[in-house]
Design a protein around this motif. Structure first.
Motif, PDB file in Angstrom:
ATOM      1  N   VAL A 113       0.819  -1.213   0.000  1.00  0.00           N
ATOM      2  CA  VAL A 113       0.000   0.000   0.000  1.00  0.00           C
ATOM      3  C   VAL A 113       0.856   1.267   0.000  1.00  0.00           C
ATOM      4  N   GLN A 114       2.006   1.249   0.656  1.00  0.00           N
ATOM      5  CA  GLN A 114       2.871   2.436   0.653  1.00  0.00           C
ATOM      6  C   GLN A 114       3.413   2.705  -0.748  1.00  0.00           C
ATOM      7  N   THR A 115       3.756   1.654  -1.469  1.00  0.00           N
ATOM      8  CA  THR A 115       4.204   1.786  -2.851  1.00  0.00           C
ATOM      9  C   THR A 115       3.074   2.319  -3.718  1.00  0.00           C
ATOM     10  N   ALA A 116       1.872   1.795  -3.497  1.00  0.00           N
ATOM     11  CA  ALA A 116       0.704   2.253  -4.251  1.00  0.00           C
ATOM     12  C   ALA A 116       0.448   3.736  -4.002  1.00  0.00           C
ATOM     13  N   ALA A 117       0.608   4.185  -2.769  1.00  0.00           N
ATOM     14  CA  ALA A 117       0.392   5.598  -2.432  1.00  0.00           C
ATOM     15  C   ALA A 117       1.394   6.478  -3.180  1.00  0.00           C
ATOM     16  N   ALA A 118       2.655   6.095  -3.154  1.00  0.00           N
ATOM     17  CA  ALA A 118       3.681   6.879  -3.851  1.00  0.00           C
ATOM     18  C   ALA A 118       3.436   6.880  -5.356  1.00  0.00           C
ATOM     19  N   ARG A 119       3.025   5.752  -5.900  1.00  0.00           N
ATOM     20  CA  ARG A 119       2.759   5.662  -7.333  1.00  0.00           C
ATOM     21  C   ARG A 119       1.551   6.509  -7.730  1.00  0.00           C
ATOM     22  N   LEU A 120       0.514   6.524  -6.882  1.00  0.00           N
ATOM     23  CA  LEU A 120      -0.668   7.327  -7.182  1.00  0.00           C
ATOM     24  C   LEU A 120      -0.318   8.816  -7.195  1.00  0.00           C
ATOM     25  N   ILE A 121       0.489   9.248  -6.258  1.00  0.00           N
ATOM     26  CA  ILE A 121       0.928  10.652  -6.250  1.00  0.00           C
ATOM     27  C   ILE A 121       1.707  10.958  -7.529  1.00  0.00           C
ATOM     28  N   ALA A 122       2.620  10.072  -7.911  1.00  0.00           N
ATOM     29  CA  ALA A 122       3.405  10.288  -9.126  1.00  0.00           C
ATOM     30  C   ALA A 122       2.525  10.315 -10.376  1.00  0.00           C
ATOM     31  N   LEU A 123       1.508   9.466 -10.417  1.00  0.00           N
ATOM     32  CA  LEU A 123       0.613   9.426 -11.575  1.00  0.00           C
ATOM     33  C   LEU A 123      -0.245  10.682 -11.697  1.00  0.00           C
ATOM     34  N   THR A 124      -0.630  11.251 -10.554  1.00  0.00           N
ATOM     35  CA  THR A 124      -1.590  12.361 -10.601  1.00  0.00           C
ATOM     36  C   THR A 124      -0.961  13.735 -10.461  1.00  0.00           C
ATOM     37  N   GLN A 125       0.270  13.822 -10.011  1.00  0.00           N
ATOM     38  CA  GLN A 125       0.904  15.132  -9.883  1.00  0.00           C
ATOM     39  C   GLN A 125       0.923  15.903 -11.206  1.00  0.00           C
ATOM     40  N   PRO A 126       1.175  15.245 -12.338  1.00  0.00           N
ATOM     41  CA  PRO A 126       1.158  15.987 -13.607  1.00  0.00           C
ATOM     42  C   PRO A 126      -0.218  16.527 -13.997  1.00  0.00           C
ATOM     43  N   THR A 127      -1.282  16.099 -13.328  1.00  0.00           N
ATOM     44  CA  THR A 127      -2.616  16.611 -13.667  1.00  0.00           C
ATOM     45  C   THR A 127      -2.884  17.971 -13.034  1.00  0.00           C
ATOM     46  N   LEU A 128      -1.998  18.417 -12.156  1.00  0.00           N
ATOM     47  CA  LEU A 128      -2.135  19.732 -11.536  1.00  0.00           C
ATOM     48  C   LEU A 128      -1.460  20.755 -12.442  1.00  0.00           C
ATOM     49  N   VAL A 129      -2.250  21.443 -13.246  1.00  0.00           N
ATOM     50  CA  VAL A 129      -1.706  22.391 -14.219  1.00  0.00           C
ATOM     51  C   VAL A 129      -2.499  23.688 -14.187  1.00  0.00           C
ATOM     52  N   GLN A 130      -1.853  24.732 -14.577  1.00  0.00           N
ATOM     53  CA  GLN A 130      -2.511  26.027 -14.727  1.00  0.00           C
ATOM     54  C   GLN A 130      -2.670  26.291 -16.217  1.00  0.00           C
ATOM     55  N   ALA A 131      -3.846  26.714 -16.630  1.00  0.00           N
ATOM     56  CA  ALA A 131      -4.088  27.039 -18.033  1.00  0.00           C
ATOM     57  C   ALA A 131      -3.345  28.318 -18.398  1.00  0.00           C
ATOM     58  N   LYS A 132      -2.649  28.260 -19.521  1.00  0.00           N
ATOM     59  CA  LYS A 132      -1.921  29.427 -20.018  1.00  0.00           C
ATOM     60  C   LYS A 132      -2.142  29.509 -21.519  1.00  0.00           C
ATOM     61  N   PRO A 133      -2.234  30.728 -22.045  1.00  0.00           N
ATOM     62  CA  PRO A 133      -2.382  30.842 -23.495  1.00  0.00           C
ATOM     63  C   PRO A 133      -1.114  30.354 -24.183  1.00  0.00           C
ATOM     64  N   VAL A 134      -1.302  29.704 -25.308  1.00  0.00           N
ATOM     65  CA  VAL A 134      -0.178  29.213 -26.089  1.00  0.00           C
ATOM     66  C   VAL A 134      -0.067  30.082 -27.329  1.00  0.00           C
ATOM     67  N   PRO A 135       1.036  30.800 -27.464  1.00  0.00           N
ATOM     68  CA  PRO A 135       1.187  31.620 -28.670  1.00  0.00           C
ATOM     69  C   PRO A 135       1.382  30.694 -29.879  1.00  0.00           C
ATOM     70  N   SER A 136       0.658  30.979 -30.908  1.00  0.00           N
ATOM     71  CA  SER A 136       0.818  30.172 -32.110  1.00  0.00           C
ATOM     72  C   SER A 136       1.351  31.047 -33.223  1.00  0.00           C
ATOM     73  N   ALA A 137       2.233  30.481 -33.970  1.00  0.00           N
ATOM     74  CA  ALA A 137       2.828  31.218 -35.093  1.00  0.00           C
ATOM     75  C   ALA A 137       1.836  31.269 -36.231  1.00  0.00           C
ATOM     76  N   GLN A 138       1.678  32.430 -36.808  1.00  0.00           N
ATOM     77  CA  GLN A 138       0.789  32.599 -37.954  1.00  0.00           C
ATOM     78  C   GLN A 138       1.542  32.155 -39.201  1.00  0.00           C
ATOM     79  N   THR A 139       0.919  31.312 -39.973  1.00  0.00           N
ATOM     80  CA  THR A 139       1.547  30.882 -41.217  1.00  0.00           C
ATOM     81  C   THR A 139       0.886  31.583 -42.389  1.00  0.00           C
ATOM     82  N   ASP A 140       1.587  31.588 -43.497  1.00  0.00           N
ATOM     83  CA  ASP A 140       1.040  32.171 -44.719  1.00  0.00           C
ATOM     84  C   ASP A 140       0.210  31.175 -45.488  1.00  0.00           C
ATOM     85  N   ASP A 141       0.214  29.940 -45.070  1.00  0.00           N
ATOM     86  CA  ASP A 141      -0.553  28.908 -45.754  1.00  0.00           C
ATOM     87  C   ASP A 141      -2.031  29.028 -45.394  1.00  0.00           C
ATOM     88  N   PHE A 142      -2.870  28.973 -46.410  1.00  0.00           N
ATOM     89  CA  PHE A 142      -4.314  29.028 -46.164  1.00  0.00           C
ATOM     90  C   PHE A 142      -4.979  27.760 -46.599  1.00  0.00           C
TER      91      PHE A 142
END
Length: 142
Positions: A113-142
Motif C-alpha cells: 500500500v505504501q508503494t501504491a500511495a507513492a505511485r498514485l501521487i506520481a501518476l496524478t501530480q502531472p494533472t495539476l496544471v494552470q491554463a496558459k495561453p499558447v502563442p501560435s505562429a501565424q503561417t502564410d498557408d491558407f
C-alpha cells in the motif's frame, strides 16, 4: 489488491466517487466516507471503521484519500494507519481529486500500500496544471 477509501468533509467523497463512475463505470474497490453535521466526528469515526472493515476484506492494503491534511477525515484515517493492530496496512494521502479517484484503478494491483500511495501521487501530480495561453505562429498557408 489495494482498495481505496475517499474520506472528506461534507459530500465531496460521494461526489468524487459518482463522478468517477461517470467516467470509468463501476469502481468496486473504491469506497466513500463523508463527515457531516448530522453524525459528527463520532459518527464519522464509526462510518470510517465500518468502511475500512469492508474495504479490508480480501485486500493487501487500503489507501485512504483525504481532502486535506489535519482535518477529521485525515486524523481518523491516520489513527488506523499508525495503529500496529490494523490489518491489512493502511496508507493516507491528502489532496484527493478526481484524477486520483480515476487512477486508483492503476494502483489496485500493487502488493504494498505504501508503494501504491507513492505511485498514485506520481501518476496524478502531472494533472495539476494552470491554463496558459499558447502563442501560435501565424503561417502564410491558407
Amino acid at each position: 489488491m489495494i482498495h481505496v477509501i475517499v474520506a472528506t468533509h461534507g459530500p465531496l467523497a460521494a461526489a468524487l466517487l459518482e463522478s468517477g463512475k461517470m467516467v470509468y463505470g463501476d469502481l468496486p474497490h473504491v469506497h466513500a466516507v463523508c463527515l457531516n453535521d448530522q453524525t459528527g466526528i463520532e459518527g464519522f469515526r464509526r462510518d470510517f471503521a465500518a468502511t475500512l472493515r469492508h474495504a479490508s476484506a480480501s485486500a493487501d492494503g487500503v489507501l485512504v484519500l483525504c481532502d486535506m491534511q489535519s482535518g477529521t477525515p485525515w486524523n481518523v484515517a491516520c489513527e488506523q494507519a499508525f495503529n500496529p493492530l490494523t490489518s491489512p496496512p493502511v496508507a493516507v494521502i491528502a489532496g484527493v481529486n478526481l484524477p486520483m479517484v480515476l487512477q486508483a484503478d492503476e494502483i489496485m494491483h500493487d502488493a504494498q500500500v505504501q508503494t501504491a500511495a507513492a505511485r498514485l501521487i506520481a501518476l496524478t501530480q502531472p494533472t495539476l496544471v494552470q491554463a496558459k495561453p499558447v502563442p501560435s505562429a501565424q503561417t502564410d498557408d491558407f
